[in-house]
Motif scaffolding. Structure first.
Motif, PDB file in Angstrom:
ATOM      1  N   TYR A  77       4.446  72.552  63.976  1.00  0.00           N
ATOM      2  CA  TYR A  77       5.076  73.863  63.778  1.00  0.00           C
ATOM      3  C   TYR A  77       4.608  74.855  64.844  1.00  0.00           C
ATOM      4  CZ  TYR A  77       6.254  78.309  61.535  1.00  0.00           C
ATOM      5  OH  TYR A  77       6.731  79.564  61.274  1.00  0.00           O
ATOM      6  N   ARG A  78       3.303  74.897  65.060  1.00  0.00           N
ATOM      7  CA  ARG A  78       2.765  75.823  66.055  1.00  0.00           C
ATOM      8  C   ARG A  78       3.265  75.494  67.462  1.00  0.00           C
ATOM      9  NH1 ARG A  78      -2.043  75.080  63.016  1.00  0.00           N
ATOM     10  NH2 ARG A  78      -2.799  73.615  64.587  1.00  0.00           N
ATOM     11  N   SER A  79       3.443  74.206  67.736  1.00  0.00           N
ATOM     12  CA  SER A  79       3.871  73.806  69.084  1.00  0.00           C
ATOM     13  C   SER A  79       5.276  74.296  69.412  1.00  0.00           C
ATOM     14  CB  SER A  79       3.813  72.283  69.228  1.00  0.00           C
ATOM     15  OG  SER A  79       4.886  71.661  68.542  1.00  0.00           O
ATOM     16  N   GLY A  80       6.081  74.538  68.391  1.00  0.00           N
ATOM     17  CA  GLY A  80       7.444  74.986  68.621  1.00  0.00           C
ATOM     18  C   GLY A  80       7.616  76.488  68.701  1.00  0.00           C
ATOM     19  N   LEU A  81       6.602  77.233  68.312  1.00  0.00           N
ATOM     20  CA  LEU A  81       6.691  78.687  68.358  1.00  0.00           C
ATOM     21  C   LEU A  81       6.689  79.190  69.802  1.00  0.00           C
ATOM     22  CD1 LEU A  81       4.218  79.550  65.455  1.00  0.00           C
ATOM     23  CD2 LEU A  81       6.712  79.601  65.390  1.00  0.00           C
ATOM     24  N   PRO A  82       7.304  80.340  70.098  1.00  0.00           N
ATOM     25  CA  PRO A  82       7.819  81.325  69.132  1.00  0.00           C
ATOM     26  C   PRO A  82       9.239  81.050  68.644  1.00  0.00           C
ATOM     27  CG  PRO A  82       8.054  82.195  71.337  1.00  0.00           C
ATOM     28  CD  PRO A  82       7.359  80.860  71.475  1.00  0.00           C
ATOM     29  N   SER A  83       9.866  79.966  69.062  1.00  0.00           N
ATOM     30  CA  SER A  83      11.218  79.668  68.606  1.00  0.00           C
ATOM     31  C   SER A  83      11.172  79.099  67.185  1.00  0.00           C
ATOM     32  CB  SER A  83      11.886  78.644  69.535  1.00  0.00           C
ATOM     33  OG  SER A  83      13.051  78.125  68.942  1.00  0.00           O
ATOM     34  N   ALA A 129       0.737  70.937  52.854  1.00  0.00           N
ATOM     35  CA  ALA A 129       1.737  70.287  53.703  1.00  0.00           C
ATOM     36  C   ALA A 129       3.127  70.840  53.424  1.00  0.00           C
ATOM     37  CB  ALA A 129       1.702  68.778  53.471  1.00  0.00           C
ATOM     38  N   ASN A 130       3.455  70.954  52.151  1.00  0.00           N
ATOM     39  CA  ASN A 130       4.763  71.474  51.789  1.00  0.00           C
ATOM     40  C   ASN A 130       4.912  72.930  52.208  1.00  0.00           C
ATOM     41  OD1 ASN A 130       7.344  71.050  50.399  1.00  0.00           O
ATOM     42  ND2 ASN A 130       6.580  72.537  48.940  1.00  0.00           N
ATOM     43  N   GLY A 131       3.796  73.656  52.171  1.00  0.00           N
ATOM     44  CA  GLY A 131       3.832  75.059  52.556  1.00  0.00           C
ATOM     45  C   GLY A 131       4.210  75.265  54.007  1.00  0.00           C
ATOM     46  N   VAL A 132       3.802  74.348  54.872  1.00  0.00           N
ATOM     47  CA  VAL A 132       4.172  74.455  56.288  1.00  0.00           C
ATOM     48  C   VAL A 132       5.682  74.350  56.436  1.00  0.00           C
ATOM     49  CG1 VAL A 132       3.933  73.468  58.590  1.00  0.00           C
ATOM     50  CG2 VAL A 132       1.973  73.500  57.055  1.00  0.00           C
ATOM     51  N   LEU A 133       6.283  73.380  55.741  1.00  0.00           N
ATOM     52  CA  LEU A 133       7.730  73.204  55.828  1.00  0.00           C
ATOM     53  C   LEU A 133       8.466  74.417  55.256  1.00  0.00           C
ATOM     54  CD1 LEU A 133       8.017  69.452  54.752  1.00  0.00           C
ATOM     55  CD2 LEU A 133       8.005  70.394  57.059  1.00  0.00           C
ATOM     56  N   GLU A 134       7.949  74.960  54.163  1.00  0.00           N
ATOM     57  CA  GLU A 134       8.586  76.139  53.579  1.00  0.00           C
ATOM     58  C   GLU A 134       8.462  77.348  54.510  1.00  0.00           C
ATOM     59  OE1 GLU A 134       7.905  77.181  49.553  1.00  0.00           O
ATOM     60  OE2 GLU A 134       7.904  75.104  48.851  1.00  0.00           O
ATOM     61  N   ARG A 135       7.305  77.473  55.158  1.00  0.00           N
ATOM     62  CA  ARG A 135       7.112  78.582  56.092  1.00  0.00           C
ATOM     63  C   ARG A 135       8.077  78.468  57.272  1.00  0.00           C
ATOM     64  NH1 ARG A 135       2.045  78.015  56.557  1.00  0.00           N
ATOM     65  NH2 ARG A 135       1.721  77.247  58.671  1.00  0.00           N
ATOM     66  N   ALA A 136       8.256  77.251  57.758  1.00  0.00           N
ATOM     67  CA  ALA A 136       9.197  77.027  58.858  1.00  0.00           C
ATOM     68  C   ALA A 136      10.614  77.348  58.415  1.00  0.00           C
ATOM     69  CB  ALA A 136       9.102  75.572  59.328  1.00  0.00           C
ATOM     70  N   ALA A 137      10.964  76.926  57.203  1.00  0.00           N
ATOM     71  CA  ALA A 137      12.301  77.190  56.686  1.00  0.00           C
ATOM     72  C   ALA A 137      12.523  78.686  56.475  1.00  0.00           C
ATOM     73  CB  ALA A 137      12.504  76.431  55.375  1.00  0.00           C
ATOM     74  N   ALA A 138      11.510  79.372  55.950  1.00  0.00           N
ATOM     75  CA  ALA A 138      11.640  80.808  55.698  1.00  0.00           C
ATOM     76  C   ALA A 138      11.849  81.571  57.000  1.00  0.00           C
ATOM     77  CB  ALA A 138      10.396  81.319  54.977  1.00  0.00           C
ATOM     78  N   ALA A 139      11.107  81.206  58.041  1.00  0.00           N
ATOM     79  CA  ALA A 139      11.248  81.897  59.329  1.00  0.00           C
ATOM     80  C   ALA A 139      12.633  81.675  59.914  1.00  0.00           C
ATOM     81  CB  ALA A 139      10.176  81.399  60.307  1.00  0.00           C
ATOM     82  N   LEU A 140      13.134  80.454  59.785  1.00  0.00           N
ATOM     83  CA  LEU A 140      14.438  80.149  60.345  1.00  0.00           C
ATOM     84  C   LEU A 140      15.553  80.797  59.529  1.00  0.00           C
ATOM     85  CD1 LEU A 140      15.808  78.628  62.608  1.00  0.00           C
ATOM     86  CD2 LEU A 140      15.803  76.575  61.183  1.00  0.00           C
ATOM     87  N   SER A 141      15.393  80.844  58.224  1.00  0.00           N
ATOM     88  CA  SER A 141      16.465  81.370  57.375  1.00  0.00           C
ATOM     89  C   SER A 141      16.608  82.878  57.486  1.00  0.00           C
ATOM     90  CB  SER A 141      16.231  80.976  55.913  1.00  0.00           C
ATOM     91  OG  SER A 141      15.057  81.579  55.408  1.00  0.00           O
ATOM     92  N   GLU A 142      15.662  83.541  58.150  1.00  0.00           N
ATOM     93  CA  GLU A 142      15.810  84.978  58.374  1.00  0.00           C
ATOM     94  C   GLU A 142      17.030  85.294  59.230  1.00  0.00           C
ATOM     95  OE1 GLU A 142      12.200  86.510  59.960  1.00  0.00           O
ATOM     96  OE2 GLU A 142      11.036  86.182  58.114  1.00  0.00           O
ATOM     97  N   HIS A 143      17.520  84.276  59.936  1.00  0.00           N
ATOM     98  CA  HIS A 143      18.697  84.466  60.785  1.00  0.00           C
ATOM     99  C   HIS A 143      19.999  84.256  60.018  1.00  0.00           C
ATOM    100  CE1 HIS A 143      16.152  84.613  64.393  1.00  0.00           C
ATOM    101  NE2 HIS A 143      15.461  83.631  63.849  1.00  0.00           N
ATOM    102  N   ILE A 144      19.903  83.979  58.721  1.00  0.00           N
ATOM    103  CA  ILE A 144      21.073  83.771  57.878  1.00  0.00           C
ATOM    104  C   ILE A 144      21.284  85.023  57.034  1.00  0.00           C
ATOM    105  CG2 ILE A 144      22.101  82.314  56.076  1.00  0.00           C
ATOM    106  CD1 ILE A 144      20.168  80.101  56.906  1.00  0.00           C
ATOM    107  N   PRO A 145      22.518  85.496  56.896  1.00  0.00           N
ATOM    108  CA  PRO A 145      22.754  86.653  56.012  1.00  0.00           C
ATOM    109  C   PRO A 145      22.158  86.392  54.629  1.00  0.00           C
ATOM    110  CG  PRO A 145      24.735  86.139  57.257  1.00  0.00           C
ATOM    111  CD  PRO A 145      23.748  85.031  57.549  1.00  0.00           C
ATOM    112  N   ILE A 146      21.528  87.398  54.066  1.00  0.00           N
ATOM    113  CA  ILE A 146      20.761  87.198  52.842  1.00  0.00           C
ATOM    114  C   ILE A 146      21.599  86.638  51.698  1.00  0.00           C
ATOM    115  CG2 ILE A 146      21.087  89.559  52.000  1.00  0.00           C
ATOM    116  CD1 ILE A 146      18.073  89.387  51.133  1.00  0.00           C
ATOM    117  N   GLU A 147      22.876  86.994  51.662  1.00  0.00           N
ATOM    118  CA  GLU A 147      23.716  86.504  50.568  1.00  0.00           C
ATOM    119  C   GLU A 147      24.058  85.019  50.723  1.00  0.00           C
ATOM    120  OE1 GLU A 147      26.483  88.169  53.727  1.00  0.00           O
ATOM    121  OE2 GLU A 147      24.587  88.745  52.764  1.00  0.00           O
ATOM    122  N   LYS A 148      23.847  84.456  51.899  1.00  0.00           N
ATOM    123  CA  LYS A 148      24.125  83.039  52.144  1.00  0.00           C
ATOM    124  C   LYS A 148      22.846  82.232  52.346  1.00  0.00           C
ATOM    125  CE  LYS A 148      28.547  83.965  54.450  1.00  0.00           C
ATOM    126  NZ  LYS A 148      29.320  83.757  55.710  1.00  0.00           N
TER     127      LYS A 148
END
Length: 205
Positions: A77-83, A129-148
């Motif tokens: 996860y860290r290796s892919g940041l800041p994207s 371990a699961n928290g890392v995946l959720e954190r990655a998903a949360a950061a990415l989903s910020e680019h999705i309109p909140i209603e979707k």
């Protein structure tokens, strides 16, 4: 497989190493404590100094596996940041690499029937371990309109399920291994389709 002998003061780990080899060869329920003891170079009675039974030993294999896995996905996860997109994709690739490099741990974690709630230590590291995946998903989903926007836990679970499916069908010596596409390409394209459906990748990407 080379016999892993017992070294004084490290009996518990010697038994874990022996069990990991047996899990790779016979599955998590296909060996006895006596076999693990023999491979570790100790008597069967010695096992009970550290483990209550075979399930307890397999659970420790799973716990150690989750430790390795959590470290791997965190580093990926860290290796892919800041994207956020790249960080998210790297966690999926880390899953495949872990399954290939640590098959005994992988089976103990996901195919043994051992619940992650069996012990506090196992639960905590599985959550990490699961928290890392959720954190990655949360950061990415910020680019999705909140209603979707799907809940991060659901988002992460979808990718976890996709990664697990690719490992089971195409990356572990099953007949699907002969598919015309490498597992990495299958996972990457699957994640791409999923993310495109959420509007996170343009249709022409």
């Amino acid at each position: 497989m080379t016999k892993r002998g017992y070294h004084h003061g490290n009996l518990a780990q010697a038994l874990v190493d022996a069990a990991l080899g047996l899990i790779e060869e016979k599955g998590p329920t296909g060996f006895t404590l006596s076999e693990a003891a023999k491979r570790a170079g100790v008597t069967p009675a010695a096992v009970y100094r550290h483990f209550d039974g075979r399930e307890d030993l397999v659970a420790e294999c799973a716990r150690q596996g989750y430790e390795i896995f959590a470290d791997r996905v965190e580093a990926a996860y860290r290796s892919g940041l800041p994207s956020a997109l790249r960080a998210f994709s790297e966690t999926g690739r880390a899953y495949l690499a872990f399954a290939r490099e640590h098959p005994g741990h992988y089976v103990a974690m996901f195919e043994s029937g051992i619940s992650t709630n069996r012990s506090t230590a196992l639960h905590q590291v599985a959550q990490r371990a699961n928290g890392v995946l959720e954190r990655a998903a949360a950061a990415l989903s910020e680019h999705i309109p909140i209603e979707k926007r799907p809940p991060p836990a659901m988002f992460a679970s979808h990718i976890w399920a996709m990664s697990h499916g690719v490992v089971e069908l195409f990356a572990r010596g099953s007949p699907g291994t002969n598919a015309p596409f490498p597992p990495e390409e299958l996972l990457e394209s699957g994640i791409g389709i999923y993310l495109r459906g959420l509007g996170l990748i343009p249709p022409d990407s």
